[in-house]
Write an enzyme that holds these catalytic residues in place. Sequence first.
Site, PDB file in Angstrom:
ATOM      1  N   GLU A   1       8.095   7.256   4.908  1.00 42.48           N
ATOM      2  CA  GLU A   1       7.018   7.296   5.895  1.00 42.48           C
ATOM      3  C   GLU A   1       6.739   8.725   6.375  1.00 42.48           C
ATOM      4  OE1 GLU A   1       7.686   3.975   8.966  1.00 42.48           O
ATOM      5  OE2 GLU A   1       9.618   4.246   7.985  1.00 42.48           O
TER       6      GLU A   1
ATOM      7  N   HIS B   1       4.082   1.738   5.808  1.00 44.72           N
ATOM      8  CA  HIS B   1       5.457   1.253   5.680  1.00 44.72           C
ATOM      9  C   HIS B   1       5.672   0.480   4.375  1.00 44.72           C
ATOM     10  CE1 HIS B   1       9.308  -0.589   6.884  1.00 44.72           C
ATOM     11  NE2 HIS B   1       9.351   0.301   7.857  1.00 44.72           N
TER      12      HIS B   1
ATOM     13  N   HIS C   1       7.744   0.745  15.775  1.00 46.84           N
ATOM     14  CA  HIS C   1       6.455   0.572  15.090  1.00 46.84           C
ATOM     15  C   HIS C   1       5.384  -0.057  15.973  1.00 46.84           C
ATOM     16  CE1 HIS C   1       8.408   2.079  11.631  1.00 46.84           C
ATOM     17  NE2 HIS C   1       8.965   0.967  11.208  1.00 46.84           N
TER      18      HIS C   1
END
Length: 379
Positions: free
Chosen positions: A341, A201, A127
């Site tokens: 996601e 997220h 991420h």
Amino acid sequence: MRNWRIFMSLLAAAGAASGASAANVSRASFGKADGRDVEAITLSNGAGMQARIITYGASIQSLIVPDRDGHKDDVALGFATMDGYLKKPAFFGATVGRVANRIAKGRFTIDGKSYQTPVNDGANALHGGTKGFDKVIWDVVSVKSGPSASVTLRYVSPDGDQGYPGTLTTIATYALDEKNQLTIDYKATTDKPTVVNLSNHAYWNLAGEGSALGAMGHLLTIPADAYTPTDAGAIPTGEIRSVAGTVFDFRKATAIGARVRDASDQQIVFGKGYDHNWVVDRKIAAQPRLLVRVEEPVHGRVMEMLSNQPGLQFYSGNFLDASLSGKAGKLYREGDAIVLEPQMFPDTPNQPSFGSVRLDPGQTYHNVILLRFSTAPAR
């Protein structure tokens, strides 16, 4: 005179009804981070739905949705105060980037030049690195009320940020309409070739973020014929494998908990549950298409997620370990929520067969995510 009064009464009622149906926006302080103010922007509609977005991480801090009986619950995990986001970051509701999901060893190459982003998930980058887009304060560009209430946020990531080349300007717009649809629209531009793969997220529990029911009873439908298996470090092997006859087949509505602990599948062992990418398509679409449908049968809430992205990362909350306490004052435990996601496939910068997440000057990255909420009758 009597007829005039009736006319004025009807006119006032119509005006009130019109006002009640308008989506509204409000702003308030949510605390401080890095010595700067963090704002909370609340979007509300006439149907009783409410989304609170905070400028820290351009995050969904709260999403209140009515159930089939009209009872309202917050269905997004998160913290009640800024202190929780700073002390125990967990990507709750956050915008993740520059590159969502994993990059093997944090390394990638553009035009023959190698780049290194910090590793923060074992040997891999996750991420965006140690300080991705989830841990910065975004600027408020605009807020709007009307048929759709919205907030537009901006973050300018400088050249070299977390090892990524190019100055990347990212715009995130959250919009709530009167049909109980929340739209998340990400756009990004760069001044040098770089890599970009943004997503949201949010952790979802359609029974309510403090509910003892958890999310394992949610019925999940993913219209995908294949998924990308991984190695033990959650990096895709490069194979695109059929879901047929496996625990990854959600083409028909299936309770998440029915197979989440099936140790006969090595992929479940690797992920300690589901933490994989489903291949809905191989290319980015011109218009959003359905990636997943989730139904919580007890309260009847339904969420459909659409996006123009070809992949869906589904994570079944395997590492929620009761070390975090949420807004309802309840501990978040394994299986209490799920993450969905829309994105390009994990490790795409190192796997050309998956496509490309490269962004060049003059191009605009775009990920649009539609969250449609409704209710289903009791089963």
